[in-house]
Scaffold this motif. Structure first.
Motif, PDB file in Angstrom:
ATOM      1  N   ILE A 170      -1.667  11.339   6.335  1.00 41.66           N
ATOM      2  CA  ILE A 170      -1.837  10.242   6.436  1.00 41.66           C
ATOM      3  C   ILE A 170      -2.422   9.272   5.033  1.00 41.66           C
ATOM      4  CG2 ILE A 170      -4.160   8.963   7.538  1.00 41.66           C
ATOM      5  CD1 ILE A 170      -4.168  11.086   9.841  1.00 41.66           C
ATOM      6  N   ARG A 171      -2.898  10.180   4.506  1.00 42.45           N
ATOM      7  CA  ARG A 171      -3.423  10.001   2.817  1.00 42.45           C
ATOM      8  C   ARG A 171      -2.276   9.568   1.752  1.00 42.45           C
ATOM      9  NH1 ARG A 171      -5.111  14.957   1.431  1.00 42.45           N
ATOM     10  NH2 ARG A 171      -7.983  14.495   2.225  1.00 42.45           N
ATOM     11  N   ARG A 172      -1.370  10.003   2.696  1.00 47.27           N
ATOM     12  CA  ARG A 172       0.045   9.395   1.718  1.00 47.27           C
ATOM     13  C   ARG A 172       0.651   8.377   1.578  1.00 47.27           C
ATOM     14  NH1 ARG A 172       3.114  13.816   2.590  1.00 47.27           N
ATOM     15  NH2 ARG A 172       2.635  14.633   1.423  1.00 47.27           N
ATOM     16  N   VAL A 173       1.138   8.587   3.574  1.00 49.99           N
ATOM     17  CA  VAL A 173       0.649   7.019   4.002  1.00 49.99           C
ATOM     18  C   VAL A 173      -0.131   6.319   3.077  1.00 49.99           C
ATOM     19  CG1 VAL A 173       1.229   5.047   5.810  1.00 49.99           C
ATOM     20  CG2 VAL A 173       2.219   7.337   5.792  1.00 49.99           C
ATOM     21  N   PHE A 174      -1.706   6.021   2.992  1.00 51.79           N
ATOM     22  CA  PHE A 174      -3.254   5.092   2.610  1.00 51.79           C
ATOM     23  C   PHE A 174      -2.055   4.668   1.496  1.00 51.79           C
ATOM     24  CE2 PHE A 174      -4.027   5.537   6.817  1.00 51.79           C
ATOM     25  CZ  PHE A 174      -3.939   4.117   7.822  1.00 51.79           C
ATOM     26  N   ILE A 175      -1.793   5.903   0.579  1.00 49.98           N
ATOM     27  CA  ILE A 175      -1.569   5.472  -0.368  1.00 49.98           C
ATOM     28  C   ILE A 175      -1.044   4.574  -1.103  1.00 49.98           C
ATOM     29  CG2 ILE A 175      -1.519   6.958  -3.231  1.00 49.98           C
ATOM     30  CD1 ILE A 175      -4.061   8.812  -1.939  1.00 49.98           C
ATOM     31  N   HIS A 176       0.721   5.272  -0.581  1.00 50.67           N
ATOM     32  CA  HIS A 176       1.524   4.357  -0.497  1.00 50.67           C
ATOM     33  C   HIS A 176       1.392   2.627  -0.284  1.00 50.67           C
ATOM     34  CE1 HIS A 176       5.874   3.307  -1.077  1.00 50.67           C
ATOM     35  NE2 HIS A 176       5.907   3.225   0.230  1.00 50.67           N
ATOM     36  N   SER A 177       1.015   2.561   0.353  1.00 48.35           N
ATOM     37  CA  SER A 177       0.813   1.196   1.710  1.00 48.35           C
ATOM     38  C   SER A 177       0.138  -0.127   0.820  1.00 48.35           C
ATOM     39  CB  SER A 177       0.856   1.556   2.923  1.00 48.35           C
ATOM     40  OG  SER A 177       2.224   1.938   3.601  1.00 48.35           O
ATOM     41  N   PHE A 178      -1.086   0.909   0.699  1.00 48.64           N
ATOM     42  CA  PHE A 178      -2.414   0.137   0.689  1.00 48.64           C
ATOM     43  C   PHE A 178      -2.462   0.410  -1.585  1.00 48.64           C
ATOM     44  CE2 PHE A 178      -2.450  -0.050   4.284  1.00 48.64           C
ATOM     45  CZ  PHE A 178      -2.493  -0.993   5.654  1.00 48.64           C
ATOM     46  N   PHE A 179      -2.667   1.559  -1.895  1.00 41.64           N
ATOM     47  CA  PHE A 179      -3.213   1.612  -3.596  1.00 41.64           C
ATOM     48  C   PHE A 179      -1.861   1.565  -4.241  1.00 41.64           C
ATOM     49  CE2 PHE A 179      -6.117   2.691  -0.191  1.00 41.64           C
ATOM     50  CZ  PHE A 179      -7.710   2.543  -0.482  1.00 41.64           C
ATOM     51  N   ARG A 180      -1.149   0.625  -3.998  1.00 43.01           N
ATOM     52  CA  ARG A 180       0.075   1.265  -5.108  1.00 43.01           C
ATOM     53  C   ARG A 180       0.072   1.576  -5.604  1.00 43.01           C
ATOM     54  NH1 ARG A 180       5.332  -0.008  -2.058  1.00 43.01           N
ATOM     55  NH2 ARG A 180       4.821  -0.936   0.114  1.00 43.01           N
ATOM     56  N   ASP A 181      -0.707   0.481  -7.251  1.00 41.15           N
ATOM     57  CA  ASP A 181      -1.088   0.616  -8.859  1.00 41.15           C
ATOM     58  C   ASP A 181      -2.156   1.316  -8.351  1.00 41.15           C
ATOM     59  OD1 ASP A 181       1.643  -0.387  -8.916  1.00 41.15           O
ATOM     60  OD2 ASP A 181       0.533  -2.148  -8.497  1.00 41.15           O
ATOM     61  N   LYS A 182      -3.107   2.048  -8.239  1.00 38.96           N
ATOM     62  CA  LYS A 182      -4.597   2.387  -8.082  1.00 38.96           C
ATOM     63  C   LYS A 182      -4.477   4.262  -8.555  1.00 38.96           C
ATOM     64  CE  LYS A 182      -8.918   1.824  -6.505  1.00 38.96           C
ATOM     65  NZ  LYS A 182      -9.334   3.433  -7.143  1.00 38.96           N
ATOM     66  N   THR A 183      -4.955   5.483  -8.326  1.00 44.07           N
ATOM     67  CA  THR A 183      -5.555   6.232  -9.323  1.00 44.07           C
ATOM     68  C   THR A 183      -5.873   6.298  -8.958  1.00 44.07           C
ATOM     69  OG1 THR A 183      -5.652   6.255 -11.627  1.00 44.07           O
ATOM     70  CG2 THR A 183      -3.591   6.313 -11.000  1.00 44.07           C
ATOM     71  N   ASN A 184      -6.432   7.706  -8.651  1.00 45.79           N
ATOM     72  CA  ASN A 184      -8.191   8.319  -8.431  1.00 45.79           C
ATOM     73  C   ASN A 184      -8.880   7.975  -6.837  1.00 45.79           C
ATOM     74  OD1 ASN A 184     -10.727  10.029  -9.325  1.00 45.79           O
ATOM     75  ND2 ASN A 184      -9.172  10.318 -10.994  1.00 45.79           N
ATOM     76  N   ILE A 185      -7.692   8.057  -5.656  1.00 43.38           N
ATOM     77  CA  ILE A 185      -8.472   7.342  -4.698  1.00 43.38           C
ATOM     78  C   ILE A 185      -8.951   8.051  -4.116  1.00 43.38           C
ATOM     79  CG2 ILE A 185      -7.230   5.951  -2.590  1.00 43.38           C
ATOM     80  CD1 ILE A 185      -5.402   5.766  -4.626  1.00 43.38           C
ATOM     81  N   THR A 186     -10.464   7.965  -3.946  1.00 42.00           N
ATOM     82  CA  THR A 186     -10.537   8.563  -2.829  1.00 42.00           C
ATOM     83  C   THR A 186     -10.475   8.376  -0.987  1.00 42.00           C
ATOM     84  OG1 THR A 186     -12.918   7.122  -2.285  1.00 42.00           O
ATOM     85  CG2 THR A 186     -12.787   8.581  -4.690  1.00 42.00           C
ATOM     86  N   ASP A 187     -10.630   9.601  -0.932  1.00 42.21           N
ATOM     87  CA  ASP A 187     -10.810   9.177   1.052  1.00 42.21           C
ATOM     88  C   ASP A 187     -11.664   8.623   1.115  1.00 42.21           C
ATOM     89  OD1 ASP A 187      -8.618  11.420   1.125  1.00 42.21           O
ATOM     90  OD2 ASP A 187      -9.726  13.084   2.065  1.00 42.21           O
ATOM     91  N   ALA A 188     -13.036   8.817   1.031  1.00 44.15           N
ATOM     92  CA  ALA A 188     -13.830   7.264   1.471  1.00 44.15           C
ATOM     93  C   ALA A 188     -13.021   5.778   1.164  1.00 44.15           C
ATOM     94  CB  ALA A 188     -15.218   7.598   0.293  1.00 44.15           C
ATOM     95  N   GLU A 189     -12.348   5.812   0.647  1.00 45.50           N
ATOM     96  CA  GLU A 189     -11.403   4.169   0.461  1.00 45.50           C
ATOM     97  C   GLU A 189     -10.878   4.004   0.912  1.00 45.50           C
ATOM     98  OE1 GLU A 189     -11.445   2.856  -3.949  1.00 45.50           O
ATOM     99  OE2 GLU A 189     -11.304   5.272  -4.528  1.00 45.50           O
ATOM    100  N   ILE A 190      -9.720   5.456   1.419  1.00 44.42           N
ATOM    101  CA  ILE A 190      -9.165   4.881   2.169  1.00 44.42           C
ATOM    102  C   ILE A 190      -9.479   5.523   4.173  1.00 44.42           C
ATOM    103  CG2 ILE A 190      -6.951   6.669   3.172  1.00 44.42           C
ATOM    104  CD1 ILE A 190      -7.010   7.795   0.322  1.00 44.42           C
ATOM    105  N   LEU A 191     -10.538   5.984   4.454  1.00 48.27           N
ATOM    106  CA  LEU A 191     -11.247   6.091   5.733  1.00 48.27           C
ATOM    107  C   LEU A 191     -11.338   4.287   6.470  1.00 48.27           C
ATOM    108  CD1 LEU A 191     -11.304   8.855   6.602  1.00 48.27           C
ATOM    109  CD2 LEU A 191     -13.879   8.704   6.358  1.00 48.27           C
ATOM    110  N   PRO A 192     -11.390   3.331   5.261  1.00 47.99           N
ATOM    111  CA  PRO A 192     -11.920   1.812   6.603  1.00 47.99           C
ATOM    112  C   PRO A 192     -10.663   1.838   6.937  1.00 47.99           C
ATOM    113  CG  PRO A 192     -13.656   2.526   4.171  1.00 47.99           C
ATOM    114  CD  PRO A 192     -12.165   3.587   4.295  1.00 47.99           C
ATOM    115  N   LEU A 193      -9.485   2.350   6.375  1.00 46.25           N
ATOM    116  CA  LEU A 193      -8.723   1.413   6.298  1.00 46.25           C
ATOM    117  C   LEU A 193      -7.953   2.457   7.861  1.00 46.25           C
ATOM    118  CD1 LEU A 193      -6.782   0.806   2.809  1.00 46.25           C
ATOM    119  CD2 LEU A 193      -7.524  -1.263   4.523  1.00 46.25           C
ATOM    120  N   VAL A 194      -7.494   3.392   7.423  1.00 47.32           N
ATOM    121  CA  VAL A 194      -7.840   4.064   8.776  1.00 47.32           C
ATOM    122  C   VAL A 194      -8.248   3.268  10.269  1.00 47.32           C
ATOM    123  CG1 VAL A 194      -7.063   6.158   9.841  1.00 47.32           C
ATOM    124  CG2 VAL A 194      -7.312   6.390   7.532  1.00 47.32           C
TER     125      VAL A 194
END
Length: 297
Positions: A170-194
């Motif tokens: 799940i983490r990989r999907v959201f990083i790929h789809s919504f954080f293309r050019d970002k590094t150091n992405i936290t799960d706290a950032e991803i969770l609202p999108l989930v």
DNA sequence: ATCCCGGCCT
DNA sequence: AGGCCCGGAT
């Protein structure tokens, strides 16, 4: 990879877009949510995996699969899962089985403390919940070996509760789809999108689809999870205590009892390293020492 | 070498 | 936050 999928996956035609109104709050529009869901489900219709634990609603079976799948690849779990639930068909069966028997069946899966956890879970479910696994995440996380991800997955897959959680695919999907050019992405950032993209009408199918898409991404590209803030390299296995612990439990699972000198001879490691691992394993409830010989607890 | 449908302890 | 727990497939 190309395979038919279960009948229940075909119900997706008339799912509602119940998450759409809430989605507009944080940077993702309802049409973006819809497009994302379409893409994930489109892939799932073509390439969804038909896994044994996806064919059942039995909470016990789903629990076994989820614990086995913790940091363990699907391919390795498939063979073990079917045999395990055949030998230990329900909570009370697993609860009354000696740990050594469970550990023998666990051989090859790794992270052996999961076997102890499963037995403890079974005992508590039998004694305290009359053989019925609780459905609430808040209750499930009070069991040993069940954290937030596993509790949420069980709750969604066994009880159709629209839980919000992240695991590696799940983490990989959201990083790929919504954080293309970002590094150091936290799960706290991803969770609202989930939460905002969750298909609340069928969370079970949605998470299956999401995970299968994540598996595909990893096969096709580099591992996007390296851009996760939580990514970390695993320490080497060769020469580690993990290796020694594995060797000890394997030896004890294959014999009634083994002495420390016998193990030292067989493993070819330092006596200090062997002794400290034996002590630790005994402390954790894996093994017992009787008259200079070790056995599985 | 890298990863796996993470959890737990410090 | 960071380290450790398993083992096999790639």
């Amino acid at each position: 990879m190309k395979r038919g999928y279960a009948a229940h996956t075909q119900k997706q035609e008339n799912r509602s877009s119940g998450t759409a109104p809430a989605a507009q709050k944080k940077g993702i529009t309802s049409s973006e949510v819809q497009k994302f869901q379409e893409m994930i489900y489109c892939y799932y219709r073509e390439h969804g995996r038909n896994l044994p634990w996806r064919m059942t609603q039995n909470p016990y079976h789903i629990l076994i699969s989820e614990i086995m799948l913790q940091q363990t690849q699907v391919q390795r779990v498939i063979g073990k899962y079917e045999r395990f639930i055949k030998i230990f068909p329900d909570f009370s069966s697993l609860a009354r089985t000696p740990l050594r028997t469970v550990l023998s069946e666990w051989q090859g899966l790794g992270y052996n403390r999961r076997a102890i956890a499963l037995k403890k879970i079974s005992q508590r479910v039998t004694e305290e919940f009359h053989g019925n696994l609780p459905s609430a995440v808040e209750t499930l996380i009070t069991f040993p070996g069940i954290g937030k991800a596993t509790a949420s997955a069980i709750s969604a897959f066994a009880f159709h509760i629209p839980t919000v959680f992240i695991e590696t695919n799940i983490r990989r999907v959201f990083i790929h789809s919504f954080f293309r050019d970002k590094t150091n992405i936290t799960d706290a950032e991803i969770l609202p999108l989930v939460e905002k993209t969750l298909d609340t009408s069928n969370p079970r199918q949605w998470y299956y689809a999401l995970m299968d898409y994540g598996v595909m991404l990893k096969q096709k590209y580099e591992n996007f999870n390296k851009r996760s803030a939580h990514y970390q390299k695993q320490s080497p296995f060769q020469g580690s205590n993990r290796q020694v612990r594995g060797m000890i439990l394997k030896a004890l699972a294959g014999a009634s009892s083994v002495s420390e000198p016998e193990m030292a001879q067989k493993f070819q490691i330092s006596k200090e390293k062997l002794t400290s691992n034996l002590i630790q394993l005994e402390k954790e409830g894996f093994i017992k020492k009787k008259r200079k010989k070790f056995t599985l607890a």
